[in-house]
Design an enzyme around this catalytic site. Structure first.
Site, PDB file in Angstrom:
ATOM      1  CG  HIS A  13      -1.898  -1.101   1.265  1.00  0.00           C
ATOM      2  ND1 HIS A  13      -1.557  -2.381   1.629  1.00  0.00           N
ATOM      3  CD2 HIS A  13      -3.234  -1.122   0.980  1.00  0.00           C
ATOM      4  CE1 HIS A  13      -2.637  -3.151   1.576  1.00  0.00           C
ATOM      5  NE2 HIS A  13      -3.658  -2.423   1.186  1.00  0.00           N
ATOM      6  N   GLY A  48      -3.560  -3.897  13.839  1.00  0.00           N
ATOM      7  CA  GLY A  48      -4.665  -4.711  13.361  1.00  0.00           C
ATOM      8  C   GLY A  48      -5.665  -3.921  12.546  1.00  0.00           C
ATOM      9  CG  LEU A  64      -8.309   0.610   8.787  1.00  0.00           C
ATOM     10  CD1 LEU A  64      -9.038   1.218   7.602  1.00  0.00           C
ATOM     11  CD2 LEU A  64      -6.953   1.283   8.975  1.00  0.00           C
ATOM     12  CG  ASP A  92      -9.617   9.860   5.128  1.00  0.00           C
ATOM     13  OD1 ASP A  92      -9.941  10.890   5.724  1.00  0.00           O
ATOM     14  OD2 ASP A  92      -8.907   9.853   4.119  1.00  0.00           O
ATOM     15  CG  HIS A 123      -5.757   2.204  -0.707  1.00  0.00           C
ATOM     16  ND1 HIS A 123      -5.641   2.724   0.556  1.00  0.00           N
ATOM     17  CD2 HIS A 123      -6.046   0.879  -0.546  1.00  0.00           C
ATOM     18  CE1 HIS A 123      -5.855   1.770   1.447  1.00  0.00           C
ATOM     19  NE2 HIS A 123      -6.095   0.647   0.813  1.00  0.00           N
ATOM     20  CD  GLU A 163     -19.480  -2.024  26.216  1.00  0.00           C
ATOM     21  OE1 GLU A 163     -20.349  -2.072  27.113  1.00  0.00           O
ATOM     22  OE2 GLU A 163     -19.623  -1.382  25.139  1.00  0.00           O
ATOM     23  CG  HIS A 210     -28.056  -8.376  28.727  1.00  0.00           C
ATOM     24  ND1 HIS A 210     -28.838  -7.930  27.695  1.00  0.00           N
ATOM     25  CD2 HIS A 210     -27.427  -7.267  29.220  1.00  0.00           C
ATOM     26  CE1 HIS A 210     -28.702  -6.615  27.567  1.00  0.00           C
ATOM     27  NE2 HIS A 210     -27.848  -6.187  28.480  1.00  0.00           N
TER      28      HIS A 210
END
Length: 654
Positions: free
Chosen positions: A26, A115, A117, A153, A257, A403, A465
Site C-alpha cells: 500500500h 490490526g 482500522l 480516514d 491506495h 467496550e 444478555h
C-alpha cells in the site's frame, strides 16, 4: 539544519522500492505522509534507536497499518538495527520483521500490532493513559513522553474511532497527538462516497486542540507539532495530503491506495522528484541528517539515565517496567487463597473476584482497572480511586459505554509497559471487545479480561444478555486462556495464574449467580492443572461428572445423591481447558477416567467433544436462553441436580 524534504523523499523511495520488490503493498500512506513523518522524526520525536526499549521514549503508532512501509522506512532510516536494508528487501516475506501490517516487535521499534482500522488510535489512548498514570507515580523526571499516532480516514470512520476521540478529550490526555492523513481517498474512492461531516469539528466538540495544515508543507507541520506539544489538550493535526504523492499516474487517485506498481512508475517518480539514485540507495548526506536527528534522543536518554540512577523510586520503577511481581507475591498468594477459603456461604464469583482485585490495589499497585460503566454490578472498584483529568494517580478508569475502545486501550496499556491492565465488563459485551482481545492474544500481551454475568444465570434480563455461545468462541482463540472458576478458591487461583502470566492474556468468566464453595483446601493451586478431581482421583468410579463454574456445585450435589443410590461418581472441576490440555497425557487420563462421562455447563456444547467420547453426554444449552429468574432457567434447561441424576442413571443402564 537538516534537509527534511530530502529526508521525506528517502521515505518515499524506500517504500516504493520495497513495494515493487515485494510485488504488492500500500503505497498511498508512505508516499502521502512522508513530509509529516520526516518532520516528526527530525524535530519532535524523543527516541533512541540504540535502546528501543527505553521506557521514557515517545510511542509511535501506525493506526493506518496497511501503510506499513511508512513505519519500516522510518525505522530503517532512524537506525534501528533490526530493520536493516535486507529487512526492507524482505517486505511481506515469511519471517520478515517487515510484515504486511505492523506486528509488535519493540526491539525493532514496532510498538504494537494495530490490526483492524481504528484499533491503533484506541491503543494510543491506552498508551497515553499509561504515561499519565506512571508520571503521577514517578514524576516527570522519569516519565515525560508523548504518544503520536498516524491516522487514516478509515480509522476515523470506525465507531471505535469516535469512542477514542470522546474519552481522550474527556480525560484531557494532553500528550496524545493524532496526525491525520486527510487525503480524501479510501479504497472505494473519494471519501464523499460515505462521509460528509466536518471531521475536525468532531474533535473540537470533544475538547481537542485542532489544527488544519497542508500535509506537505514542512514549515507548517513543524509549527503545528510544536503547538500540539504545548497545549494541555489532546491534539489533532489534520494534514491535507495527496495520496501516492510523487507518482504521476496515481497521485490523488483511488488507485494510489494500493494499485500494483510498475517499473515505469518508479522511473516516473524518480524523474518527477529528481531522485537519481538506484533502488534501496540513500545518499550519505541524507543518512547523516537522519542520524543527527536521532542523536538528540540519545542525548536525552543519557540524561534520563542519570536521573534514574539517583531517583528515590528507581527500584520500584524498574520492577514495574520489568513486569516482575513483587517479593511479597508468595505471601499475597497465600493470603488471597486463605481468604477465599474462609467461608462456606454461596457467593457469586464476581464478588470473590472483587475481593482479589481490591487486595491487589495495595499488594500490586501497578494494576489499572478499566470498566465500562458497570462499577456497582462488577464490584472491582471498592477502595480504588478514579483516574481523571484532574487526578492521574487513580487506578480505576471509567471508560463509559465504550467496550471496543476499552479493549484496545487494554492492549495499549499492556504494550506501553509499567502497568498491568484489568478490563472489566459483562461477558455478553465481550463481542464488542473481540477484535482487541484477538490482538492481545496475537501479541502475547499480559492483559486480564474479567467478565461477569457468565451464563443463563443472568436471569430475567433475558437471552440478549446471556452469553451461551461466547465461551466456545474464546476457547477457540489461540493464546487466550479462558477460566470459568467454580467458587472463591478457584477465582483467587485464576487471578494468581493470570497475574503471573507474561506471554498472553487471560479471560475470567464469572457468575452473577451464587456459587457453592465446593473446595476449601488451598494447599495447592489446583487451577494450574486446568482440571482436577474433587476428592480422591484414584477412587473407583462408575461415572465422571465434568463441570465448570457454578455447575460444579450442581455436580457435587448430584454426586451425593447418586452415592445414596449406590453409584460412585467422580466430580471433575475444569476451570481452564487450555491449562488442562498442556498437562501430560497420564494426568489427563487419571482425571477423566475410563468410566462414562457427563459434561455440565450452562453454555453451548461446541468444543466439549474434545473431552467427551461417543456415548458420553452433555448437559447444557442447545440454543439461546430466555427471560426468567436464574433458578427457573436452570431447571427449564435441564441444568438441575435431578436431571443430572436422571441422565447419569440412564447412562449407567438404570
Amino acid at each position: 539544519m537538516p534537509d527534511i524534504q530530502s529526508m521525506a523523499h528517502a521515505i518515499r523511495f524506500l517504500a516504493l522500492d520495497s513495494i515493487l520488490n515485494a510485488g504488492e503493498g500500500h503505497q498511498g500512506v508512505p508516499l502521502g505522509m512522508a513530509e509529516i513523518a520526516a518532520t516528526l522524526y527530525a524535530r519532535h520525536l524523543k527516541v533512541d534507536p540504540d535502546d528501543p526499549l527505553w521506557p521514557d521514549r515517545d510511542r509511535v503508532v501506525l493506526s493506518n497499518g496497511h501503510g506499513s512501509m511508512l513505519l519500516y522506512a522510518l525505522l530503517h532510516l532512524s537506525g534501528y538495527s533490526h530493520v536493516g536494508i535486507d529487512a526492507l528487501r524482505s517486505f511481506r516475506q515469511l519471517g520478515s520483521v517487515c510484515a504486511g501490517h505492523p506486528e509488535i516487535e519493540q526491539d525493532a521499534g514496532i510498538e504494537i500490532t494495530t490490526g483492524l482500522l481504528g484499533q491503533g488510535i484506541a491503543c494510543a489512548v491506552g498508551m497515553a493513559v499509561a504515561e499519565a498514570r506512571l508520571a503521577a507515580e514517578f514524576g516527570t523526571e522519569l516519565v515525560d513522553h508523548r504518544t503520536w499516532a498516524f491516522v487514516g480516514d478509515g480509522c476515523l470512520q470506525e465507531g471505535m474511532g469516535q469512542e477514542a476521540i470522546s474519552l481522550a478529550g474527556h480525560l484531557q490526555l494532553g500528550k496524545l497527538t493524532f496526525l491525520w492523513d486527510d487525503n480524501h481517498i479510501t479504497d472505494d474512492g473519494d471519501t464523499a462516497l460515505s462521509i460528509s461531516e466536518d471531521v475536525p469539528a468532531r474533535f473540537r466538540a470533544a475538547n481537542w486542540h485542532v489544527q488544519e495544515v497542508d500535509g506537505h508543507d514542512i514549515s507548517a507541520l513543524d509549527e503545528a507539532m510544536a503547538a500540539a506539544t504545548n497545549d494541555p489538550r489532546p491534539s489533532l493535526i489534520a494534514c491535507r495530503t495527496v495520496i501516492a504523492r510523487g507518482i504521476p499516474r496515481l497521485e490523488g487517485q483511488r488507485g494510489g491506495h494500493s494499485a500494483p506498481l510498475t517499473p515505469e512508475d518508479s522511473a516516473a517518480m524518480r524523474a518527477a522528484l529528481g531522485w537519481g539514485h538506484p533502488a534501496f540507495d540513500v545518499p550519505a548526506p541524507i543518512r547523516a541528517d537522519w542520524s543527527a536527528a536521532m542523536a538528540q534522543g540519545a542525548a536525552r536518554h543519557a540524561s534520563w539515565q542519570d536521573r534514574l540512577a539517583n531517583h528515590p523510586k528507581a527500584e520500584r520503577f524498574r520492577r514495574w517496567q520489568s513486569g516482575i511481581l513483587p517479593g511479597i507475591w508468595a505471601t499475597t498468594e497465600a493470603r488471597l487463597a486463605s481468604h477465599a477459603a474462609g467461608s462456606t456461604t454461596p457467593r457469586a464469583t464476581i464478588q470473590s473476584s472483587g475481593d482479589v482485585c481490591d487486595a491487589l490495589a495495595t499488594d500490586l499497585p501497578e494494576t489499572l482497572v478499566l470498566c465500562a460503566d458497570l462499577e456497582a454490578p462488577t464490584n472491582h472498584k471498592r477502595s480504588r480511586t478514579a483516574f481523571t483529568s484532574c487526578d492521574r494517580s487513580g487506578s480505576y478508569v471509567h471508560c463509559g459505554v465504550r467496550e471496543h475502545l476499552m479493549g484496545a486501550m487494554t492492549c495499549g496499556i499492556a504494550a506501553h509497559g509499567g502497568l498491568r491492565p484489568i478490563n472489566v465488563t459483562y461477558l455478553a459485551f465481550a463481542d464488542y471487545e473481540r477484535a482487541a482481545m484477538r490482538m492481545a492474544a496475537l501479541m502475547g500481551l499480559p492483559a486480564l479480561f474479567v467478565f461477569s454475568h457468565d451464563s443463563i444465570g443472568v436471569g430475567s434480563n433475558g437471552p440478549t444478555h446471556q452469553p451461551v455461545e461466547i465461551l466456545a468462541s474464546f476457547r477457540a482463540m489461540p493464546n487466550m486462556r479462558v477460566f470459568r472458576p467454580s467458587g472463591a478458591v478457584e477465582t483467587a487461583e485464576a487471578w494468581q495464574i493470570a497475574m503471573e502470566r507474561r506471554d498472553g492474556p487471560s479471560l475470567l468468566a464469572l457468575s452473577k449467580q451464587p456459587a457453592a464453595q465446593v473446595r476449601l483446601n488451598v494447599a495447592e493451586n489446583l487451577t494450574r492443572r486446568g482440571a482436577y478431581v474433587l476428592g480422591d482421583r484414584n477412587a473407583a468410579r462408575d461415572l465422571t461428572l465434568i463441570a465448570t463454574g457454578t455447575e460444579v456445585g450442581l455436580a457435587v450435589e448430584a454426586q451425593q445423591r447418586l452415592a445414596q443410590m449406590g453409584h460412585h461418581a467422580a466430580v471433575v472441576s475444569m476451570p481452564c481447558w487450555e491449562l488442562f490440555a498442556e498437562q501430560e497425557e497420564r494426568y489427563q487420563r487419571q482425571v477423566l477416567g475410563k468410566a462414562p462421562r457427563i459434561a455440565i455447563e450452562a453454555a453451548m456444547r461446541f468444543g466439549w467433544d474434545r473431552w467427551l467420547r461417543p456415548g458420553d453426554r452433555f448437559i447444557g444449552m442447545d440454543g439461546f436462553g430466555a427471560s426468567a429468574s436464574a433458578e427457573v432457567l436452570y431447571d427449564h434447561f435441564g441444568l438441575s441436580v435431578s436431571n443430572i441424576v436422571k441422565i447419569a442413571r440412564s447412562l449407567l443402564g438404570h
